[in-house]
Scaffold this motif. Structure first.
Motif, PDB file in Angstrom:
ATOM      1  N   GLY A 627       0.824  -1.206   0.000  1.00  0.00           N
ATOM      2  CA  GLY A 627       0.000   0.000   0.000  1.00  0.00           C
ATOM      3  C   GLY A 627       0.851   1.245   0.000  1.00  0.00           C
ATOM      4  N   ALA A 628       0.216   2.382  -0.307  1.00  0.00           N
ATOM      5  CA  ALA A 628       0.912   3.671  -0.313  1.00  0.00           C
ATOM      6  C   ALA A 628      -0.013   4.729   0.258  1.00  0.00           C
ATOM      7  CB  ALA A 628       1.332   4.052  -1.732  1.00  0.00           C
ATOM      8  N   ARG A 629       0.577   5.708   0.914  1.00  0.00           N
ATOM      9  CA  ARG A 629      -0.232   6.716   1.591  1.00  0.00           C
ATOM     10  C   ARG A 629       0.483   8.056   1.489  1.00  0.00           C
ATOM     11  NH1 ARG A 629      -1.960   4.401   7.132  1.00  0.00           N
ATOM     12  NH2 ARG A 629      -3.333   3.258   5.742  1.00  0.00           N
ATOM     13  N   TYR A 630      -0.302   9.126   1.358  1.00  0.00           N
ATOM     14  CA  TYR A 630       0.278  10.456   1.353  1.00  0.00           C
ATOM     15  C   TYR A 630       0.724  10.811   2.760  1.00  0.00           C
ATOM     16  CZ  TYR A 630       0.384  15.575   1.257  1.00  0.00           C
ATOM     17  OH  TYR A 630       0.759  16.899   1.386  1.00  0.00           O
ATOM     18  N   GLY A 631       1.906  11.388   2.903  1.00  0.00           N
ATOM     19  CA  GLY A 631       2.409  11.760   4.218  1.00  0.00           C
ATOM     20  C   GLY A 631       2.795  13.218   4.272  1.00  0.00           C
ATOM     21  N   ILE A 645       4.712  10.588  -0.821  1.00  0.00           N
ATOM     22  CA  ILE A 645       4.000   9.315  -0.664  1.00  0.00           C
ATOM     23  C   ILE A 645       4.916   8.290  -0.004  1.00  0.00           C
ATOM     24  CG2 ILE A 645       2.951   7.396  -1.944  1.00  0.00           C
ATOM     25  CD1 ILE A 645       1.990   9.485  -3.962  1.00  0.00           C
ATOM     26  N   VAL A 646       4.378   7.600   0.986  1.00  0.00           N
ATOM     27  CA  VAL A 646       5.099   6.530   1.670  1.00  0.00           C
ATOM     28  C   VAL A 646       4.505   5.212   1.212  1.00  0.00           C
ATOM     29  CG1 VAL A 646       5.655   5.535   3.915  1.00  0.00           C
ATOM     30  CG2 VAL A 646       5.510   8.029   3.650  1.00  0.00           C
ATOM     31  N   SER A 647       5.352   4.314   0.699  1.00  0.00           N
ATOM     32  CA  SER A 647       4.884   2.998   0.245  1.00  0.00           C
ATOM     33  C   SER A 647       5.478   1.927   1.148  1.00  0.00           C
ATOM     34  CB  SER A 647       5.341   2.728  -1.187  1.00  0.00           C
ATOM     35  OG  SER A 647       5.096   3.826  -2.013  1.00  0.00           O
ATOM     36  N   ARG A 648       4.737   0.850   1.298  1.00  0.00           N
ATOM     37  CA  ARG A 648       5.253  -0.229   2.157  1.00  0.00           C
ATOM     38  C   ARG A 648       5.636  -1.416   1.291  1.00  0.00           C
ATOM     39  NH1 ARG A 648       2.806  -1.495   8.020  1.00  0.00           N
ATOM     40  NH2 ARG A 648       4.673  -2.487   8.877  1.00  0.00           N
ATOM     41  N   LEU A 649       6.891  -1.823   1.343  1.00  0.00           N
ATOM     42  CA  LEU A 649       7.383  -2.940   0.552  1.00  0.00           C
ATOM     43  C   LEU A 649       7.379  -4.233   1.346  1.00  0.00           C
ATOM     44  CD1 LEU A 649      10.227  -0.930  -1.088  1.00  0.00           C
ATOM     45  CD2 LEU A 649       8.662  -2.330  -2.407  1.00  0.00           C
ATOM     46  N   GLY A 650       7.332  -4.068   2.676  1.00  0.00           N
ATOM     47  CA  GLY A 650       7.354  -5.270   3.521  1.00  0.00           C
ATOM     48  C   GLY A 650       7.031  -4.865   4.943  1.00  0.00           C
ATOM     49  N   PRO A 651       6.883  -5.835   5.829  1.00  0.00           N
ATOM     50  CA  PRO A 651       6.551  -5.480   7.215  1.00  0.00           C
ATOM     51  C   PRO A 651       7.570  -4.522   7.826  1.00  0.00           C
ATOM     52  CG  PRO A 651       6.461  -7.861   6.895  1.00  0.00           C
ATOM     53  CD  PRO A 651       7.025  -7.287   5.630  1.00  0.00           C
ATOM     54  N   GLU A 652       8.834  -4.642   7.401  1.00  0.00           N
ATOM     55  CA  GLU A 652       9.869  -3.803   7.980  1.00  0.00           C
ATOM     56  C   GLU A 652      10.562  -2.949   6.921  1.00  0.00           C
ATOM     57  OE1 GLU A 652      12.527  -6.275  10.153  1.00  0.00           O
ATOM     58  OE2 GLU A 652      11.014  -6.837  11.660  1.00  0.00           O
ATOM     59  N   PRO A 717      -5.020  -1.521 -14.248  1.00  0.00           N
ATOM     60  CA  PRO A 717      -5.857  -0.861 -13.244  1.00  0.00           C
ATOM     61  C   PRO A 717      -6.811  -1.831 -12.547  1.00  0.00           C
ATOM     62  CG  PRO A 717      -5.778   0.445 -15.233  1.00  0.00           C
ATOM     63  CD  PRO A 717      -5.043  -0.819 -15.541  1.00  0.00           C
ATOM     64  N   SER A 718      -7.301  -2.863 -13.260  1.00  0.00           N
ATOM     65  CA  SER A 718      -8.204  -3.796 -12.589  1.00  0.00           C
ATOM     66  C   SER A 718      -7.451  -4.644 -11.580  1.00  0.00           C
ATOM     67  CB  SER A 718      -8.877  -4.688 -13.645  1.00  0.00           C
ATOM     68  OG  SER A 718      -7.879  -5.302 -14.445  1.00  0.00           O
ATOM     69  N   ALA A 719      -6.164  -4.855 -11.808  1.00  0.00           N
ATOM     70  CA  ALA A 719      -5.389  -5.726 -10.922  1.00  0.00           C
ATOM     71  C   ALA A 719      -4.657  -4.940  -9.826  1.00  0.00           C
ATOM     72  CB  ALA A 719      -4.368  -6.503 -11.752  1.00  0.00           C
ATOM     73  N   MET A 720      -4.339  -3.717 -10.133  1.00  0.00           N
ATOM     74  CA  MET A 720      -3.524  -2.948  -9.184  1.00  0.00           C
ATOM     75  C   MET A 720      -4.228  -1.615  -8.927  1.00  0.00           C
ATOM     76  SD  MET A 720       0.300  -1.578  -9.895  1.00  0.00           S
ATOM     77  CE  MET A 720       1.128  -0.493  -8.752  1.00  0.00           C
ATOM     78  N   LYS A 721      -4.623  -1.391  -7.654  1.00  0.00           N
ATOM     79  CA  LYS A 721      -5.409  -0.197  -7.353  1.00  0.00           C
ATOM     80  C   LYS A 721      -4.545   1.046  -7.234  1.00  0.00           C
ATOM     81  CE  LYS A 721      -8.106  -0.772  -3.868  1.00  0.00           C
ATOM     82  NZ  LYS A 721      -8.443  -1.609  -2.730  1.00  0.00           N
ATOM     83  N   HIS A 722      -5.204   2.183  -7.283  1.00  0.00           N
ATOM     84  CA  HIS A 722      -4.531   3.470  -7.037  1.00  0.00           C
ATOM     85  C   HIS A 722      -3.949   3.455  -5.621  1.00  0.00           C
ATOM     86  CE1 HIS A 722      -3.721   7.728  -7.411  1.00  0.00           C
ATOM     87  NE2 HIS A 722      -4.438   8.006  -6.344  1.00  0.00           N
ATOM     88  N   MET A 723      -2.806   4.068  -5.452  1.00  0.00           N
ATOM     89  CA  MET A 723      -2.072   4.141  -4.180  1.00  0.00           C
ATOM     90  C   MET A 723      -1.636   2.754  -3.699  1.00  0.00           C
ATOM     91  SD  MET A 723      -1.486   7.252  -3.539  1.00  0.00           S
ATOM     92  CE  MET A 723      -1.272   7.748  -1.842  1.00  0.00           C
ATOM     93  N   THR A 724      -1.122   1.992  -4.653  1.00  0.00           N
ATOM     94  CA  THR A 724      -0.455   0.739  -4.290  1.00  0.00           C
ATOM     95  C   THR A 724       0.862   0.695  -5.053  1.00  0.00           C
ATOM     96  OG1 THR A 724      -1.545  -0.499  -6.066  1.00  0.00           O
ATOM     97  CG2 THR A 724      -2.586  -0.550  -3.882  1.00  0.00           C
ATOM     98  N   LEU A 725       1.786  -0.144  -4.536  1.00  0.00           N
ATOM     99  CA  LEU A 725       3.097  -0.268  -5.158  1.00  0.00           C
ATOM    100  C   LEU A 725       3.373  -1.749  -5.448  1.00  0.00           C
ATOM    101  CD1 LEU A 725       6.365   1.537  -4.314  1.00  0.00           C
ATOM    102  CD2 LEU A 725       6.355  -0.933  -4.249  1.00  0.00           C
TER     103      LEU A 725
END
Lengths: 928, 92, 461
Positions: A627-631, A645-652, A717-725
């Motif tokens: 996921g990704a989020r505006y910060g 934008i902050v994106s999460r590639l993994g738990p850490e 777009p059907s497979a990958m939503k907006h604000m995802t990485l």
């Protein structure tokens, strides 16, 4: 009568086999290699060579070095013209062109010479007492035109300069006897020694080189700075004109000698009055007799040394006039010595013709014919470097000089600059002015006694300063301008202090000295800039795809230190016109943009999520992987300073984007918190901005383009939503693809290793032809984000904007972490209901663009400020202008009509909600 | 231009470093008073003499460390770790 | 025997009708406690006429510009700091409020701190209304100060020009200029052509070498410009002294006298001086004095450098600032190019500044004025500036009763000498903040009501 060249072999520094010619004041002057301009002028019998600053009195060569107050010339032409150059410190060169400064229309007939006749009206500080009414502007232009000395160049400097940094064990400044001795001793003890000598000659060059000392000539140390840093300037000539040296040495030996102090007597400023040691040096070094018949005026045994040296060189010494009763110094044979006597008058205006002397006790006058007066009033050790470095001084009564008091760690003063002279000085009185009795013998008003030759400061000016209570040494200096000329008082300061002391019943050390400041001698600005010029002055960063943009004929401008396309104007298109075309095309088809300067930071570790919650206003720990989020980032004072934008590639593992200009700032802020406050958190922060290129594809046909180029269907777009990485491979290259959009359309920000950026741009450009792709620049992006009402940090915000002002404080109350700046949002000012808030603005007529910076006010300014326009553009997709602005209580005034004023012209506007375009935000979703 | 001894990189010129101001100011909790918060953010001794400050080796290893430096003479009295206590030295 | 009230020196016996023996000063004692001036022919008024008349006497009859007084045991007000602000406060106490029992105590010589070290620019091109009112009051005072003090301060209103190097800069300047106009202050936006007409020597680049920092335009405050800084200190000192204020130089304050937590005077090497109120106007040393009095300030002291070139015939017409390059330039009436830049980046009381900072400022100069690169740097120095987070001053009461302060001007105190003195005098005389000073209290650091003029501070005030 005037100076002349002595017969060979006189002149140790000149090479008679290499004659040269240069021009001075329109006339040809002959000299030899090794001459300075001054020595050549003297050899050619030229006495009057300049005019003084205030009174425009005639001036001649006074000294033989950097302490020269009088013989200033402009040298060179056009871009290479250098004003205010000391002729005594300028090596003569064949073809050189010199003009006297400060005389117009000519040296001989200078209009401003009338000032000398008005001298009585122009004492020190006269300008403080008048020119007030009606106002200063009436008088200023004339005064400015008369002030200044030479003329600056009228074109850029064609010469080159460079800078060298060195580290050594021992730095020796000065290659005279004391400096050489110190250098040899240090080298023999095994130290690495660097010796810098100001003149072109090093007497013991062979011995020094044999001992392994690195020596450079024409190199003057001009400043000592913190922690053993010395700076020097070297005259090189040729490809490089001058070179700056920056030297670090734990041990610095200063052996820079002393300046001679002149005698004070009436009309002591006439051309032909010179420092005695200078007259001696011209004879010995340059083979020049400064006059045909020389009078030595002295109060120091060194005057006798000069007389003997002149006699030995075959120059006639008419007499020695010694202000003292007794002296053990030996006069040369057949030279009359007049003891306890002083000069009371000088004959000649543009050249000395003779002197009148009188006993200090008063009595019979005597006239002596002479064309040069060698003035030997004592010595002033060059304590400047010691003083700059914080050293104190003490007054030596016997010889009337200031010497260093104590020493500084790492700095040693040796030789004459420490008060250790190798010739006897005898007893030197502090005050050797003509007595009242001697002057009375004259029978008429004596001429002016000059203390500062360049600024025309006289003994009566010092008296005036004392009378008006400008008695501290700094007041004396600033009021009379004594010591403020280009020579910085090297030959006048001590005389002035002695006079002030006499006026106020204080000894010279009670009067004190002014602060010595660098540079020890004036240094060319281009030399100090040290090669930080031209292309090397704050070089711009280029994006990895730079060549591709140039090939598209981008209009490149600087944005945050990077060279980026503002737009890609077609032939005949203006910049904004191009941007509007690009923005419209992105919204209808697809556009290509390089976002490589966007800041990128890897934040990795078990505590990374919690750490980001502490850094950001929003919450990042709840972000799903992928996921990704505006910060929004605020500082401890609550003020917005960056976003992204902050994106999460993994738990850490998080991939943080910042603004293009803020990349370094944010990474450094994260590091500071981790290293200084949250020291136990297990987080790694790695700035990776330049490692990743960023190719952005935006517009309704963005996916079609990418698909056609062969990108994996998992990114559809059907497979990958907006604000995802998603991490994806393409062409064998691993990429991180983020679905995001600053413009509000379907958007893909493709992060890839920087070196592949250009190739991807070319691939997508080629593929995109079928989709109507357009390259778009920063201005098009700004149009689109303004249409959407998206925040531009640094454009819509300033040094006061808080999250609540831009509608980004929702959710703070629910957040647990005490994030940076949170406490500041609880202060009274943060809760003020009248704070400015970000709103949309539409011109009422839907036609007039609201200028950025226009201010909202209830009436025509001057008026109370209600708000101001922060972003503004014509919206091509909507067909009318749109704007954003800050407005007091803006969010509760939606729908209100206000007036914004720009330079006195009012435009009516409506306060509106944003986004202006696609309010539901559905366009970012796109379709397959 | 001063020189500072970075604990990792050694003696380097001042223009490789950035000064982070007074060190050792502990961050108060969220429930502190406006006064306490203002003291933490703004109020300082600002001594003419020994000053405990922190520096970062920006154009080097990027690490923070503490320095005790005389603000009048620029003499560096001590360099110590970012979490270490200020060394006790007699004032000059 | 007490000093003569005109010359401040030559002691006169206290017997009635005894005369001052200073040449041409004909003050004599009266039966009461004061002195009566009997046609003193010491020249006190400055004018062209008097200059001419004095020239006939060899200028031997000019009165001292100010008296050096022996400090009395007590005064109504003691002002610590004999720079522009302290001297102006003393002058306005006497002139505006009739309070003449005032002593200015200066550790060195008057005007020897930042007042004598700045780059002499007076302007009021600030962003916020509170600042606009404050600084423009000061500019308006400067406009008539030479006539009021009868001391030529040489205010040259040649204009202060701020350059725009990008379209973002143009936008920011549009905000700035419009804000100034809303605040009733003169501001004009200029295009590139107009900037070039004003300062032709600026680097507009050429085909061979386009400018690294293109000049797209700028904005100018025409009423702004340089002033002769020493003259401001001397003019206020002369004005204050003639109104009866005592000025004591070479007298450092080493401590504060307190009674029940209230400041009741100062301790100096010349003895204790008691006062109803004490005010601090010591700029970069504010924290040192505050420390002696037992409180902290939100101030950090930094070196701010300035430098001059050798004097040349006129080359610069205005004062020019480039926020992007971090430097600003003007030319003194004497012909020296005066160059200033931003702060050195670490706290310092050393008054010298770092070599590296100097190189950056000089490089900026050579970049902006390519034809001036062959001029030589003549002298470089630094002051100690008291910097505060929002680049706005602190004028008013301190947490210690009886002690007041005027500080925090940072890099911009010189232009504010008249208003700083005026408002400090007001709070000392009336115990109420002057309306202009209300937004600039210590309390704003607690409430968050800053007046953030970092942008207007640009590089340096």
């Amino acid at each position: 009568m005037s100076g002349y060249r002595l017969a060979a072999p006189a002149g140790a520094w000149i090479d008679r086999t290499r004659p040269l010619r240069f021009r001075f004041n329109g006339n040809e002057v002959q000299g030899f290699a090794g001459d300075t301009v001054a020595s050549a002028l003297l050899a050619n019998g030229l006495v009057h060579v300049a005019r003084s600053f205030k009174l425009h009195r005639p001036r001649g060569v006074f000294s033989c070095g950097i302490e020269e107050p009088s013989a200033l010339v402009d040298v060179g032409l056009d871009g290479a013209r250098t004003p205010d150059t000391r002729a005594t410190d300028l090596e003569a060169a064949d073809g050189m062109v010199c003009h006297p400064g400060n005389a117009w229309p000519s040296l001989r007939l200078d209009i401003a010479a009338i000032n000398a006749r008005l001298a009585a009206l122009l004492p020190a500080g006269f300008y403080y007492k008048t020119f007030m009414w009606p106002h200063w502007h009436l008088f200023e232009p004339a005064i400015r035109a008369m002030a200044g000395l030479g003329h600056a160049a009228d074109a850029p400097d064609p010469d080159r300069y460079d800078e060298v940094s060195r580290s050594t064990d021992v730095l020796v400044a000065g290659g005279g006897a004391a400096g050489t001795q110190a250098a040899l001793a240090a080298a023999r003890a095994g130290a690495k020694v660097l010796l810098l000598e100001a003149t072109p000659h090093l007497a013991q060059a062979d011995a020094l080189r044999a001992a392994g000392v690195e020596c450079h000539t024409r190199c003057t140390v001009f400043g000592l700075y913190d922690h053993g840093l010395a700076a020097a300037v070297q005259t090189v000539g040729g490809v490089v004109r001058e070179r700056l040296w920056k030297i670090r040495a734990p041990r610095i030996v200063v052996a820079i000698g002393a300046f001679e102090r002149p005698m004070l007597f009436p009309d002591n400023d006439r051309p032909g009055v010179m420092l005695a040691s200078a007259v001696e040096q011209y004879a010995v070094r340059y083979g020049v007799a400064c006059g045909q018949r020389i009078v030595v005026a002295t109060a120091c045994d060194s005057g006798y040394h000069t007389a003997r040296a002149l006699k030995a060189a075959g120059i006639e010494v008419a007499a020695i006039v010694d202000a003292r009763e007794h002296s053990r110094a030996e006069a040369p044979e057949s030279v009359a010595v007049h003891r306890a006597s002083t000069i009371v008058a000088v004959a000649g205006k543009r050249a000395v013709r003779g002197v009148t002397i009188a006993p200090q006790a008063g009595g019979a006058l005597r006239t002596i014919e002479a064309d040069c007066i060698a003035s030997a009033g004592g010595w002033t050790p060059a304590v400047h470097l010691h003083s700059m470095a914080g050293g104190r001084l003490q007054w030596v009564e016997d010889t009337s000089m200031f010497v260093p008091k104590g020493s500084l760690p790492g700095i040693e003063m040796v030789g004459a600059c420490a008060g250790q002279f190798d010739i006897p000085l005898g007893v030197v009185p502090a005050d050797h002015q003509p007595s009242a009795a001697a002057l009375a013998s004259l029978g008429h008003k004596p001429g002016k006694v000059f203390v500062d030759l360049q600024n025309d400061v006289s003994a009566s000016d010092v008296e005036l300063a004392a009378r008006e209570n400008y008695r501290s040494v700094e007041h004396l200096k600033r009021y009379t301008t004594m010591g403020m000329a280009t020579d910085q008082g090297k030959t006048s300061n001590v005389n002035a202090l002695v006079l002030m002391g006499g006026q106020t019943n204080r000894t010279p050390d009670q009067v004190g000295t002014t602060r010595f400041r660098p540079p020890f001698k004036p240094v060319t600005l281009n030399t100090l800039a040290g090669g930080r010029s031209g292309e090397r002055y704050k070089p711009l960063k280029h994006m990895p795809g730079h060549a591709w943009h140039e090939a598209r004929a981008a209009a490149m401008e600087e944005f945050g230190g990077w060279l980026r396309p503002a737009a890609y104007p077609l032939k005949g298109e203006g910049l904004i016109e191009a941007a509007e075309r690009e923005a419209l095309r992105v919204r209808t088809e697809v556009g290509l943009f390089e976002g490589s300067p966007l800041g990128k930071i890897e934040v990795i570790g078990p505590d990374a999520a919690d750490f980001l919650d502490l850094m950001y206003v929003g919450t990042m720990s709840t972000l799903a992987v992928g996921g990704a989020r505006y910060g929004l980032l605020i500082n401890e004072n609550g003020v917005i300073f960056d976003d992204g934008i902050v994106s999460r590639l993994g738990p850490e593992h998080f991939f943080v984007n910042t603004t293009s200009g803020g990349a370094e700032r944010v990474a450094l802020a994260f590091e500071e918190w981790l290293q200084c406050e949250y020291v136990k958190r297990r987080v790694l922060v790695a700035p990776v901005t330049s490692a990743w290129g960023n190719v952005t594809v935006s517009g309704p046909r963005a996916w079609q383009l990418l698909q056609a180029a062969g990108f994996d269907a998992a990114l559809a777009p059907s497979a990958m939503k907006h604000m995802t990485l998603r991490e994806a491979a393409y062409g064998g290259v691993g990429m991180r693809v983020l679905r995001a959009s600053f413009g509000g359309e379907l958007g893909y920000e493709i992060n890839l290793p920087a070196l592949h950026t250009q190739a991807l741009l070319e691939r997508l450009w080629a593929t995109g032809r079928d989709f109507g792709v357009v390259p778009y620049g920063i201005e098009a992006l700004m149009i689109m984000r303004t249409e959407k009402g998206f925040l531009h940090v640094g454009g819509d915000t300033d040094g006061t904007t808080l999250p609540g002002d831009v509608g980004m404080d929702r959710g703070i109350a629910r957040k647990a972490a005490n994030f940076v700046g949170r406490r500041s949002l609880l202060r009274p000012a943060a809760k003020d209901p009248h704070r400015m808030q970000l709103v949309g603005l539409l011109p009422r007529d839907r036609r007039t663009r609201l200028p950025v910076g226009a201010h909202a006010a209830a009436s025509k300014p001057p008026a109370a400020i209600d708000g101001f326009v922060t972003s503004s553009c014509y919206s091509p997709v909507l067909g009318h202008p749109v704007a954003l602005g800050m407005l007091a209580r803006g969010q509760s005034r939606i729908g209100e009509t206000i007036t914004v004023w720009h330079l006195g012209v009012g435009i009516e506007a409506e306060v509106a909600k944003t986004p202006f375009y696609d309010p539901s935000g559905a366009r970012v979703n796109g379709s397959d | 231009m001063m020189q500072l001894t970075c604990p990792w990189c050694g003696l380097r010129p001042e223009n490789e470093f950035s000064c982070g101001g007074t060190t050792g100011t502990a961050r108060p909790s969220l429930d502190c008073s406006d006064d306490e918060w203002a003291r933490y953010l703004f109020f300082r001794d600002n001594p003419k003499g020994d000053h405990a400050e922190r520096w970062r080796h920006t154009f080097g290893c990027g690490q923070w460390f503490n320095v005790l430096r005389d603000t009048a003479s620029h003499e560096v009295r001590a360099v110590y770790g970012i979490t270490d206590p200020r060394p006790e030295l007699t004032p000059r | 025997m007490t000093p003569c009230s005109t010359t401040g020196r030559a002691p006169i016996p206290s017997t009635p009708r005894a005369r001052c023996r200073e040449r041409r000063c004909r003050v004599r004692r009266t039966r009461g406690s004061g002195d009566e001036v009997v046609a003193s022919s010491l020249r006190t008024r400055y004018s062209a006429w008097n200059l001419l008349a004095a020239s006939r006497q060899g200028h031997r009859d000019w009165a001292p510009a100010w008296r050096d007084a022996d400090p009395k045991a007590r005064y109504d007000v003691v002002i610590v700091g004999g720079g522009g602000h302290g001297l102006a406060a003393a002058y306005y106490l006497a002139r505006n409020h009739g309070i003449k029992s005032v002593c200015v105590v200066e550790a060195g010589w008057i005007g020897g701190g930042n007042t004598g070290r700045n780059t002499t620019i007076v302007r009021s091109n600030y962003l916020y209304p509170q600042s606009a009112r404050l600084y423009d009051f000061s500019v308006r005072q400067y406009e008539q100060l030479a006539v009021e003090l009868n001391f030529n301060i040489m205010f040259s209103q040649r204009g202060v020009l701020t350059l725009a190097h990008s379209r973002h800069d143009l936008d920011a300047q549009s905000r700035w200029a419009n804000a100034m106009l809303c605040n009733g202050i003169d501001a004009e936006l200029l295009d590139a052509k107009q900037v070039r007409e004003l300062e032709p020597r600026l680097n507009f680049g050429d085909a061979a070498r386009p400018a690294r920092f293109p000049i797209l335009g700028g904005f100018i405050q025409r009423r702004a410009g340089p002033v002769r800084h020493d003259a401001v200190a001397w003019g206020y000192a002369r004005g204050a002294s003639s109104l009866g204020v005592d000025i004591v130089q070479n007298c450092a304050v080493t401590g504060f006298l307190k009674q029940g937590g209230r400041v009741v005077g100062v301790a100096t090497p010349r003895g204790e001086i008691r006062a109803d109120k004490v005010a601090l106007a010591v700029a970069g040393h504010s924290s040192v004095l505050a420390g002696l009095a037992g409180f902290q300030l939100p101030v950090t002291s930094y070196a701010l450098q300035a430098m001059v070139s050798e004097p040349v015939k006129p080359v610069l017409n205005s004062v020019t600032l480039s926020p992007s390059l971090g430097a600003y330039w003007s030319q003194s009436d004497k012909g020296e190019v005066v160059i200033g830049g931003g702060l050195d980046h670490f706290p310092s009381y050393a008054q010298r500044g770092s070599f590296d900072t100097m190189q950056h400022v000089v490089a900026a100069t050579c970049e902006m004025f390519p034809s001036l690169g062959r001029l030589r740097l003549l002298r470089q120095w630094a002051g100690i500036v008291d910097v505060v987070a929002d680049s706005s001053p602190i004028i008013g009461a301190t947490p210690v009763p009886g002690l007041y302060i005027n500080c925090g001007w940072g890099t911009g105190g010189f232009k504010a000498i008249p208003v700083g003195g005026w408002t400090l005098a007001h709070v000392l005389a009336t115990d109420r903040d002057h309306e202009l000073a209300e937004p600039f209290q210590l309390d704003r650091f607690r409430t968050g009501r800053f007046v953030d003029e970092a942008a207007a501070a640009g590089i340096a005030h």
